[in-house]
Design an enzyme around this catalytic site. Structure first.
Site, PDB file in Angstrom:
ATOM      1  N   ASP A  11       0.857  -1.168   0.000  1.00  0.00           N
ATOM      2  CA  ASP A  11       0.000   0.000   0.000  1.00  0.00           C
ATOM      3  C   ASP A  11       0.904   1.231   0.000  1.00  0.00           C
ATOM      4  O   ASP A  11       2.126   1.114  -0.190  1.00  0.00           O
ATOM      5  CB  ASP A  11      -0.978  -0.025   1.180  1.00  0.00           C
ATOM      6  N   CYS A  68       3.166  -2.910   4.066  1.00  0.00           N
ATOM      7  CA  CYS A  68       2.307  -1.766   4.370  1.00  0.00           C
ATOM      8  C   CYS A  68       3.074  -0.957   5.415  1.00  0.00           C
ATOM      9  O   CYS A  68       4.269  -1.186   5.607  1.00  0.00           O
ATOM     10  CB  CYS A  68       0.916  -2.191   4.831  1.00  0.00           C
ATOM     11  N   THR A  70       3.137  -0.914   8.722  1.00  0.00           N
ATOM     12  CA  THR A  70       3.718  -1.750   9.783  1.00  0.00           C
ATOM     13  C   THR A  70       3.930  -3.195   9.348  1.00  0.00           C
ATOM     14  O   THR A  70       4.634  -3.939  10.020  1.00  0.00           O
ATOM     15  CB  THR A  70       2.806  -1.783  11.026  1.00  0.00           C
ATOM     16  N   HIS A 101      11.043 -23.197   9.932  1.00  0.00           N
ATOM     17  CA  HIS A 101      10.026 -23.932  10.684  1.00  0.00           C
ATOM     18  C   HIS A 101       8.615 -23.780  10.139  1.00  0.00           C
ATOM     19  O   HIS A 101       7.784 -24.670  10.358  1.00  0.00           O
ATOM     20  CB  HIS A 101      10.025 -23.490  12.147  1.00  0.00           C
ATOM     21  N   HIS A 136       8.021 -30.105  11.547  1.00  0.00           N
ATOM     22  CA  HIS A 136       7.400 -28.847  11.126  1.00  0.00           C
ATOM     23  C   HIS A 136       6.403 -29.082   9.994  1.00  0.00           C
ATOM     24  O   HIS A 136       5.393 -28.382   9.902  1.00  0.00           O
ATOM     25  CB  HIS A 136       8.465 -27.834  10.733  1.00  0.00           C
TER      26      HIS A 136
END
Length: 159
Positions: A11, A68, A70, A101, A136
């Protein structure tokens, strides 16, 4: 050899970092498929997460990088879709572990919280780390199995 195509999306809050990462990837021989945005004008991150997610789900690319402000909103959006394992990473350790993992296929970063050089290091680590498999793999499969059970129950009207 790993797939050399990487989908990118951001964004307005991640736009500058996306442009830096796109140039960086191309300098390393990757084909960066840019799904936008194209400026710092305000847009909605779900639209760009969705475009990158579709490219992965459709098999056009194996991996993508989304940004974005954050990294939180765009990673939440991406993780709503089956088969997507978006990892919000803020250092090389989280990038390494997300691949080792969790077999992440989508890297998320915050354009307003990660500097360019750190972001490049995160990208390098993320791209060069292989999935460990083993125990995993069982856990990754369980995520998909539980989601499938939920949606089957939901569509039947079970509570």
């Amino acid at each position: 050899m790993p797939d050399k195509k990487i989908a990118l999306g951001s964004d307005h809050g991640g736009f500058r970092l996306k442009e830096e990462i796109k140039n960086y990837l191309e300098s390393k021989g990757f084909e960066a498929i840019d799904f936008g945005t194209e400026s710092e004008s305000s847009v909605d991150y779900p639209d760009f997460a969705f475009k990158v997610v579709k490219a992965i789900i459709n098999g056009d690319v194996e991996k993508g990088i989304i940004m974005c402000g954050t990294g939180i909103g765009i990673s939440i959006t991406a993780n709503r879709f089956p088969g997507i394992r978006a990892a919000l990473c803020w250092d090389s350790f989280t990038a390494k572990m997300s691949r080792l993992h969790n077999n992440s296929n989508l890297l998320a970063m915050g354009g307003r919280i990660i500097g360019v050089e750190l972001a490049k290091d995160i990208v390098d680590t993320w791209l060069s780390t292989e999935f460990e498999g083993g125990r995993h793999e069982r856990r990754i499969n369980k995520i998909d199995e539980l989601a499938k059970i939920f949606w089957e129950e939901y569509l039947r009207g079970d509570k």
